[in-house]
Design an enzyme around this catalytic site. Sequence first.
Site, PDB file in Angstrom:
ATOM      1  N   ASN A 123       7.367  -5.082  -9.682  1.00 35.52           N
ATOM      2  CA  ASN A 123       8.339  -4.956  -8.535  1.00 35.52           C
ATOM      3  C   ASN A 123       9.109  -6.300  -8.504  1.00 35.52           C
ATOM      4  O   ASN A 123       8.614  -7.447  -8.290  1.00 35.52           O
ATOM      5  CB  ASN A 123       7.611  -4.979  -7.060  1.00 35.52           C
ATOM      6  CG  ASN A 123       8.615  -4.657  -6.205  1.00 35.52           C
ATOM      7  OD1 ASN A 123       9.883  -4.799  -6.420  1.00 35.52           O
ATOM      8  ND2 ASN A 123       8.366  -4.117  -4.856  1.00 35.52           N
ATOM      9  N   HIS A 177      13.939   2.161  -7.158  1.00 31.39           N
ATOM     10  CA  HIS A 177      13.534   0.918  -6.972  1.00 31.39           C
ATOM     11  C   HIS A 177      12.141   0.819  -7.693  1.00 31.39           C
ATOM     12  O   HIS A 177      11.244   1.732  -7.085  1.00 31.39           O
ATOM     13  CB  HIS A 177      13.688   0.543  -5.491  1.00 31.39           C
ATOM     14  CG  HIS A 177      12.677  -0.705  -5.368  1.00 31.39           C
ATOM     15  ND1 HIS A 177      12.815  -2.055  -6.119  1.00 31.39           N
ATOM     16  CD2 HIS A 177      11.824  -1.013  -4.438  1.00 31.39           C
ATOM     17  CE1 HIS A 177      12.048  -2.949  -5.691  1.00 31.39           C
ATOM     18  NE2 HIS A 177      11.305  -2.394  -4.408  1.00 31.39           N
ATOM     19  N   CYS A 210      14.397  -5.922  -1.306  1.00 32.92           N
ATOM     20  CA  CYS A 210      14.293  -5.027  -2.643  1.00 32.92           C
ATOM     21  C   CYS A 210      15.475  -4.083  -2.458  1.00 32.92           C
ATOM     22  O   CYS A 210      15.863  -3.290  -3.478  1.00 32.92           O
ATOM     23  CB  CYS A 210      12.816  -3.978  -2.356  1.00 32.92           C
ATOM     24  SG  CYS A 210      11.437  -5.209  -2.578  1.00 32.92           S
TER      25      CYS A 210
HETATM   26  N1  ACO Z   1      -7.493  -5.839  -6.763  1.00 28.09           N
HETATM   27  C1  ACO Z   1      -8.766  -5.057  -6.267  1.00 28.09           C
HETATM   28  N2  ACO Z   1      -8.870  -4.873  -5.042  1.00 28.09           N
HETATM   29  C2  ACO Z   1      -7.956  -4.945  -4.001  1.00 28.09           C
HETATM   30  C3  ACO Z   1      -6.774  -5.863  -4.492  1.00 28.09           C
HETATM   31  C4  ACO Z   1      -6.674  -6.181  -5.895  1.00 28.09           C
HETATM   32  N3  ACO Z   1      -5.410  -6.566  -6.395  1.00 28.09           N
HETATM   33  N4  ACO Z   1      -5.831  -5.530  -3.532  1.00 28.09           N
HETATM   34  C5  ACO Z   1      -6.723  -5.015  -2.509  1.00 28.09           C
HETATM   35  N5  ACO Z   1      -7.474  -4.533  -2.684  1.00 28.09           N
HETATM   36  C6  ACO Z   1      -8.645  -4.020  -2.085  1.00 28.09           C
HETATM   37  C7  ACO Z   1      -8.722  -4.182  -0.463  1.00 28.09           C
HETATM   38  O1  ACO Z   1      -9.205  -5.433  -0.336  1.00 28.09           O
HETATM   39  C8  ACO Z   1      -9.291  -3.180  -0.156  1.00 28.09           C
HETATM   40  O2  ACO Z   1     -10.962  -3.470  -0.163  1.00 28.09           O
HETATM   41  P1  ACO Z   1     -11.771  -2.833   0.990  1.00 28.09           P
HETATM   42  O3  ACO Z   1     -11.598  -1.472   0.925  1.00 28.09           O
HETATM   43  O4  ACO Z   1     -12.987  -3.362   0.457  1.00 28.09           O
HETATM   44  O5  ACO Z   1     -11.328  -3.387   2.115  1.00 28.09           O
HETATM   45  C9  ACO Z   1      -9.150  -2.085  -0.999  1.00 28.09           C
HETATM   46  O6  ACO Z   1      -8.564  -2.658  -2.301  1.00 28.09           O
HETATM   47  C10 ACO Z   1      -8.086  -1.031  -0.707  1.00 28.09           C
HETATM   48  O7  ACO Z   1      -7.037  -1.676   0.156  1.00 28.09           O
HETATM   49  P2  ACO Z   1      -5.668  -0.895   0.479  1.00 28.09           P
HETATM   50  O8  ACO Z   1      -4.692  -1.679   0.899  1.00 28.09           O
HETATM   51  O9  ACO Z   1      -6.229  -0.060   1.616  1.00 28.09           O
HETATM   52  O10 ACO Z   1      -5.472  -0.166  -0.779  1.00 28.09           O
HETATM   53  P3  ACO Z   1      -4.269   0.729  -1.153  1.00 28.09           P
HETATM   54  O11 ACO Z   1      -4.836   2.039  -1.385  1.00 28.09           O
HETATM   55  O12 ACO Z   1      -3.524   0.943   0.321  1.00 28.09           O
HETATM   56  O13 ACO Z   1      -3.287   0.279  -2.102  1.00 28.09           O
HETATM   57  C11 ACO Z   1      -1.182  -0.967  -2.378  1.00 28.09           C
HETATM   58  C12 ACO Z   1      -2.658  -0.973  -1.915  1.00 28.09           C
HETATM   59  C13 ACO Z   1      -1.091  -0.751  -3.845  1.00 28.09           C
HETATM   60  C14 ACO Z   1      -0.783  -2.348  -2.017  1.00 28.09           C
HETATM   61  C15 ACO Z   1      -0.531   0.287  -1.553  1.00 28.09           C
HETATM   62  O14 ACO Z   1      -0.601   0.067  -0.334  1.00 28.09           O
HETATM   63  C16 ACO Z   1       0.907   0.269  -2.120  1.00 28.09           C
HETATM   64  O15 ACO Z   1       1.262   0.853  -2.958  1.00 28.09           O
HETATM   65  N6  ACO Z   1       1.821  -0.073  -0.822  1.00 28.09           N
HETATM   66  C17 ACO Z   1       3.208  -0.144  -0.950  1.00 28.09           C
HETATM   67  C18 ACO Z   1       3.630  -1.611  -0.970  1.00 28.09           C
HETATM   68  C19 ACO Z   1       4.375  -1.913  -2.057  1.00 28.09           C
HETATM   69  O16 ACO Z   1       4.524  -1.233  -2.958  1.00 28.09           O
HETATM   70  N7  ACO Z   1       5.170  -2.946  -1.515  1.00 28.09           N
HETATM   71  C20 ACO Z   1       6.228  -3.611  -2.236  1.00 28.09           C
HETATM   72  C21 ACO Z   1       7.201  -4.227  -1.522  1.00 28.09           C
HETATM   73  S1  ACO Z   1       8.165  -3.175  -0.436  1.00 28.09           S
HETATM   74  C22 ACO Z   1       8.666  -1.948  -1.751  1.00 28.09           C
HETATM   75  O17 ACO Z   1       9.361  -2.396  -2.584  1.00 28.09           O
HETATM   76  C23 ACO Z   1       8.936  -0.632  -1.230  1.00 28.09           C
END
Ligand code: ACO
Length: 326
Positions: free
Chosen positions: A283, A253, A115
């Site tokens: 993304n 980004h 990224c």
């Molecule tokens: N739909 C519904 N539920 C979902 C989904 C989905 N697509 N994906 C995960 N869940 C559920 C999980 O299973 C979990 O359920 P549980 O509580 O029953 O176990 C719950 O949602 C919470 O999961 P978390 O992973 O804790 O959710 P979080 O609040 O951390 O959000 C996310 C997840 C959006 C990925 C967040 O961590 C984030 O934004 N991280 C940054 C990652 C990113 O943007 N990466 C891109 C590449 S790197 C970059 O470009 C910087």
Amino acid sequence: MTQLITHIIGTGSYLPEKCLSNHDLSQIVETSDSWIKARTGIETRHIAAEGEVTSDLATEAARRALDAAGLTADDIDLILVATTTPDKTFPATAAYVQAKLGVTKGAAFDIQAVCSGFVFGLATADSLLKQGLFKTALVIGAETFSRILDWTDRATCVLFGDGSGAVVLQACDGDKSAKEARGILAHHIRTDGEKADLLYVDGGVSSTQTIGHVHMNGPKVFKYAVMNISSAVMEVLRQADLTIEDIDWFVPHQANQRILDGVAKKLGINESKVVSTVSRHANTSAASIPLALDTAIRDGRIKSGQLILIEAMGGGFTWGASLFRI
Ligand code: ACO
């Protein structure tokens, strides 16, 4: 003191025709429009057509950037393509782009920093141009990220999309220390290989001989993204002897809206200065910054003479920031 300064003289971008909404995704994996929107701000993403490869996307963005710059393929002597999803293991995707554009001189190669690829590419091209090794460059971010997604993993497949963006760079004489100096003023790029396991693809030529799929520790990536990006931004401001108040537009980004908001808040940037296009294309990895930059230039938000801050973080971890006056 007069020196060579690299100017951005044209931008272009491209999104494949096929558009996938959050509702469409909820038919494929257990997710919902409200979950995706609340956690990421994403509403739609674009998916490359069958047979449409990364160099096709890159070439289209490059053509649009050349048009905007009023140049042709004959003017280009350096092409850098930042991509994690190359057409083939080799040659570089940039070599295909060179041939598709009809560029017949200079060099073309790929940058792999996931990224952060566009920020790394801009820094690399800037250095080469300022040394006088090349005159006019295309830096392109292009991805067919949909091809490395596990479409049964709702934690990752909802986050990414395909697309491309490009800038044309040219080195001109100028004085970087002058007030209101135009061109690329500062950049800072970093890698921390110790964090490789937090965001990676579980396949590759030398290890598995397969392409593999994206795996990510979302919460940890989120935490490091806000921290690393903020420190890179402070470093470029320090180098250019400017403050956050001097920034006209922040073009981050486009990973997800919550990271954008978190970084803007930590840095004290007013949200009215943040260019956000993530809702429209998700993304797109290395493509996301030039896509957002081109969007804001074409819709008239970003104007000539304004100070732009870009930043990214991605797998590796890699991260960085650049500061330029357009
Ligand atoms: N739909 C519904 N539920 C979902 C989904 C989905 N697509 N994906 C995960 N869940 C559920 C999980 O299973 C979990 O359920 P549980 O509580 O029953 O176990 C719950 O949602 C919470 O999961 P978390 O992973 O804790 O959710 P979080 O609040 O951390 O959000 C996310 C997840 C959006 C990925 C967040 O961590 C984030 O934004 N991280 C940054 C990652 C990113 O943007 N990466 C891109 C590449 S790197 C970059 O470009 C910087």
